[in-house]
Scaffold this active site. Structure first.
Site: not given
Ligand code: IVH
Length: 714
Positions: A46, A49-50, A96, A127, A129, A131, A150, A191, A243, A330, A424, A427, A442, A447
């Site tokens: 580090d 790097y600094d 999706l 892959e 997904k 969140d 988006r 993401e 992705y 999901k 209470c 009671c 209480c 009670c």
């Molecule tokens: S592909 C054409 N791959 O999930 C759609 N989406 O519920 C391209 N997301 O809007 C999406 N991980 O924001 C893709 N491995 C992944 C993802 C992913 C998360 C999100 C993405 C999308 C949403 C749909």
């Protein structure tokens, strides 16, 4: 090679060399960012790097006109943006369709095969997904020039300045000088997210500063990226995963799998993915991710299943905003929203009042939830949870479902702020609140709600184990006025029970039988069942060791109890207070009268010479090893502890004693030698210990400890 460069040194350089050095530094820092943030495998410290960053800043101070947006220094402290400019995406940013079950997944596959028979032979990429928040990153000749959210899929917000502060967003590709040459134009989709740990930490920090906390990691990522001041975004631990290539120029990959490899080679972070030859392999990959879910550092809400061949995907087309060739498979949701119909309170066994939510029934994590905990009244106030609110409900792993907070944007104005009760609900007595604590109580001993809980607890398996006597029957007994305390259970008659709803001969007999059998339960279970605050099964067992029955325990003094290993002042006080109450004395009398009066069974009867005494050993003994000495003491009724405390009765001192001796002297714990130990135990010391034998200098600290009779012959 890194060293500390001064401004003077830089000033002495001619402009061409300085410029060269500047470009070199930018490349180096980019490379180290990549090693650090993307590969998690830094090659410099580090500190080094600094130094690189510092030198870069020095040059930029001398030549501000050289600064380009891709300089590593531009990640932080960029000037605040005025709202967000709108950007039209170069290609639709699609979303999706979802599959929620294996059937959904198979149905999706079958539809596609009917649409295009090539799908039957197609392989898939699976892959995680993530969140988080979807972002679109534009690179021209390898330089990051624009980043957008988006938005509605056509037009997003320009959050370039904010994305620059996200360390995993490459400002220039390839990040590794040995990587593939950058395409002339590349638009990557990914993401932005935050890990579970970072989320928790950030919320703690925000709370400590009195700022509004975030509901979940996704919401945090979105909120952090859409800050008008990029300096705030810069302080947020945001991460990126990519992705998809949305569009671009040049020789671009033709499958999903190659896309991931290509993005990775350019220096983009990509997630682990599986290449699956068929749908069965997809199912297995899904299962693997589902099992790993809890242990993963980030939130994922499912997997994305993609037909690997991008040409085939394109041929399959789009329905609405969803490309046919991929689907989000999901996980069972663990966080849902539902309506908060009412807030009610529970009265616990100890009188503790706890609020809970009555909900519009909703499925979460595979079960229907109707009620959820709200923890305590402070929680409701801090989260501003109102009756009528739409609320986020979470049920993860084994935890009790709980309300995370309100969906503020869904408010209609009809919601009512919650007023905690002052009395209470069972009671009607006023509630009591210790300002030092969060909870309300209480304190009315009569009670009925508490009584129901106390009876059910008394009858539970942890305590007296009366089969069939749960909360429901306890409630019936209390409501019918048959039971006013736990002792009344032993005075129930069959005729009493037969008048209760749902009780026929057999059921009444079984219950009475169960109650009768419980009279034989050991003392510790009866002590547990009394429900003394702080006294669970462990403490009850400890008390049983020292007191032969409830009479003996009721005479115990505060000092005496505190002297027991494992009992502190709070519990000691709680026990003494319990036995002091007139009401409780009456219960004890009734129990005794009914023959519910277990006497402690002693494996080590008080008659043994070392009973009730705790020893600690230091140094080497002549006739026994440590283990043997321990066994010897225990065989004579004593206990051996590992360290000296005020609760130690004697320190047995051998040769070369350790620091325990000092400790004992400090605390005034009497010391004895090996010969004395034998004598106290009533045994004749072996001949090799012919001489010696000391009288303990101070008597044992505890008054209830039996005074050993020392056979001081010799
Ligand atoms: S592909 C054409 N791959 O999930 C759609 N989406 O519920 C391209 N997301 O809007 C999406 N991980 O924001 C893709 N491995 C992944 C993802 C992913 C998360 C999100 C993405 C999308 C949403 C749909």
């Amino acid at each position: 090679m890194v060293y500390k460069v001064t401004r003077e040194e830089l000033l002495r350089m001619d402009e061409a060399s300085l410029r060269k050095r500047y470009e070199e530094l930018k490349r180096e820092v980019h490379y180290h960012n990549y090693r650090y943030y993307v590969l998690n495998d830094p090659v410099i410290s580090d500190y080094e790097y600094d130094l690189l960053m510092q030198e870069l800043r020095l040059i930029e101070e001398l030549h501000p006109e050289w600064i380009t947006p891709d300089s590593p220094t531009q990640r932080v402290g960029a000037p605040p943006a005025e709202g967000f400019r709108k950007v039209r995406h170069p290609a639709p940013v699609l979303s999706l369709a979802n599959a929620f079950s294996e059937e959904d997944l198979r149905a999706w596959h079958q539809r596609l095969v009917r649409l295009d028979p090539r799908v039957a032979q197609a392989d898939f990429v699976v892959e995680p997904k993530f969140d988080g928040l979807s972002v679109v990153l534009h690179y021209r000749n390898g330089v990051f020039e624009l980043g957008a959210t988006r938005g509605d899929g056509e037009v997003g917000e320009d959050v370039t300045a904010n994305l620059r502060t996200v360390k995993q967003v490459p400002l220039r590709i390839p990040t590794d000088p040995n990587g593939p040459p950058p395409p002339p134009y590349l638009v990557v989709r990914g993401e932005v997210y935050i890990t579970k740990d970072d989320f928790r930490r950030l919320n703690e920090e925000l709370a400590a500063r009195g700022e509004r906390t975030y509901l979940n990691p996704r919401n945090t990522a979105a909120g952090s990226l859409r800050q008008l001041d990029p300096r705030i975004t810069a302080q947020r631990p945001l991460r990126l995963v990519t992705y998809q290539i949305l569009t671009g120029e040049g020789d671009l990959p033709s499958t999903e799998w190659e896309t991931l490899q290509y993005l990775k080679a350019l220096g983009f972070p990509v997630a682990d993915a599986d290449l699956c030859p068929d749908l069965e392999a997809v199912r297995e990959a899904y299962q693997r991710w589902l099992e790993r879910r809890e242990a993963l550092p980030y939130e994922m809400d499912g997997v994305v299943v993609k037909i690997n061949d991008l040409n085939l995907q394109r041929a399959l087309g789009v329905v609405g905003k969803d490309p046919r060739g991929m689907i989000a498979y999901k996980f069972p949701a663990r966080e849902v929203t539902t309506k908060l119909l009412d807030i009610r309170v529970n009265v616990g066994r100890t009188g503790r009042i706890t609020p809970y939510a009555v909900l519009e029934p909703v499925e979460v994590g595979g079960v229907i939830v109707r009620k959820a905990t709200l923890h305590n009244f402070d929680y409701i106030r801090e989260k501003d949870i109102r009756v009528g609110d739409r609320v986020y409900l979470k049920r993860a792993g084994d935890v009790i479902p709980y309300i995370i907070g309100p969906v503020v944007s869904a408010r209609t104005g009809e919601e009512r702020p919650y007023e905690p009760p002052t009395h209470c609900p069972a009671c009607g007595e006023p509630l009591y609140h210790d300002p030092q604590e969060v909870d309300w109580y209480c304190v009315n001993a009569a009670c009925p709600a508490q009584l129901v809980r106390r009876i059910a607890y008394f009858a539970s398996r942890t305590a007296m184990d009366i089969p069939g006597l749960g909360e429901k029957i306890a409630q019936q007994l209390v409501e019918a006025g048959l039971v006013g305390d736990v002792a009344d259970l032993y005075y129930l008659k069959k005729a009493d029970l037969l008048q209760l709803e749902g009780f026929a001969e057999k059921k009444a007999e079984n219950l009475l039988q169960g109650i009768a059998v419980s009279k034989q339960r050991p003392l510790r279970r009866l002590i547990t069942g009394l429900g003394i605050k702080g006294v669970g099964p462990t403490i009850a067992a400890l008390l049983e060791e020292h007191y032969s029955d409830l009479d003996a325990l009721s005479r115990a003094t505060l000092e005496e109890l505190e002297a027991l290993e494992g009992i502190g002042p709070v519990i000691a006080r709680s026990i003494v207070d319990w036995f002091r109450r007139e009401r409780h004395r009456r219960i004890l009398a009734k129990l005794k009268q009914a023959g519910v009066w277990p006497i402690a069974r002693r494996e080590t009867p008080q008659t043994q010479p070392l009973a009730g005494l705790t020893f600690v050993i230091t140094g080497a003994l002549k006739t026994m090893t440590r283990e043997e000495a321990k066994a010897f003491i225990e065989a004579h009724g004593g206990r051996v502890a590992s360290s000296v405390s005020r609760k130690t009765d004697y320190l047995v001192v051998g040769e070369n004693p350790g620091s325990k001796l000092q400790k004992a002297q400090q605390l005034g714990v009497p010391t004895i030698d090996e010969v004395t130990l034998y004598r106290m135990a009533g045994e004749t010391p072996p001949p090799e210990l012919a001489s010696g034998g000391t009288v303990p200098k101070t008597p044992p600290a505890r008054d209830q400890a039996p005074q050993p009779t020392l056979p001081l012959d010799g």
